[in-house]
Design an enzyme around this catalytic site. Sequence first.
Site, PDB file in Angstrom:
ATOM      1  N   HIS A  37       1.084  -1.677   3.354  1.00  0.00           N
ATOM      2  CA  HIS A  37       1.223  -3.017   2.767  1.00  0.00           C
ATOM      3  C   HIS A  37       2.078  -2.973   1.498  1.00  0.00           C
ATOM      4  O   HIS A  37       2.871  -3.877   1.241  1.00  0.00           O
ATOM      5  CB  HIS A  37      -0.161  -3.593   2.426  1.00  0.00           C
ATOM      6  N   GLN A 148       6.908  -3.206  11.016  1.00  0.00           N
ATOM      7  CA  GLN A 148       7.361  -2.828  12.361  1.00  0.00           C
ATOM      8  C   GLN A 148       6.224  -2.216  13.177  1.00  0.00           C
ATOM      9  O   GLN A 148       6.272  -2.198  14.400  1.00  0.00           O
ATOM     10  CB  GLN A 148       8.520  -1.833  12.269  1.00  0.00           C
TER      11      GLN A 148
END
Length: 286
Positions: A37, A148
């Site tokens: 994150h 991704q």
Amino acid sequence: VRLARTLAEARREVGRLRGGGARVGFVPTMGALHAGHESLVERARRLGAVPVLSVFVNSLQFGPGEDFESYPRDLERDATFARRWGVALLFAPEAAELVPSGSRIGVDPGPLGERLEGRMRPGHFRGVLTIVAKLLNVLRPELAVFGQKDLQQAVLVKAMVRELNFEVEVEVAPTVREPDGLALSSRNAYLSGTERAQAPVLYRALQAGERAILSGERDPRRVREEMLRVLVEAPAVAPDYVAVLDGQDLSEVEVILGPTALALAARLGPTRLIDNVLVNPEEGGG
Ligand code: PAF
């Protein structure tokens, strides 16, 4: 970091940031924050945006028997990370306000929503897109950053933004990995010692597929076999799917011609992990 718990507070805070001239860069999360994150926050900042992060464990994207109840929740810990990473606003809405009971309307992800993860987790992407649409409507960011690692999610969010005319730039940031290759995920915390020791086989399988393509293999079946050969070396790992796909729209390919996504999902005991790599065959010698 400022904390907003209501939609009105979030709108006010974002308005304030924008009033000060900021471009808002949104990072949606379900909390249990980790370095993956952080890299999304960094990406937002590098693209000239002020990072705004949401934490919301979205019941709509969990199926029956999945880990909604047990999903790690610790807002104080998440706020500490958000502060450390220089996040301007942490938006942690209450479920009762963001998804009022009786809500019926949702975003239909179309056929891609039924394949791969969607086949294993019926309704998952409807839940993801619905909540992402709601969060985008509340915050109206200029930029939104996705990882991704959840490639199918990222492709579907891009399609939603395009097809439903959202005014936001969507950026997809590369997967962050442990030194042994395991992709960072909040769910890694569920792994037992043996499972954690065998989990890097997922990335090794993807690398085997990548090597095959880069050395000239153009038959997706052969590439898939290479990946499976590596995966089955780990007895604690039960593959759900292993796929060789078009890198743009994740459709099945007959022959590998251009950018390709290698994607897999596997169960390690009660935990399901997913991973993928993007391969450009033109970078190989073949
Ligand atoms: O990737 C996630 O953490 C979630 O799917 C998201 C985008 C925050 C939606 O709930």
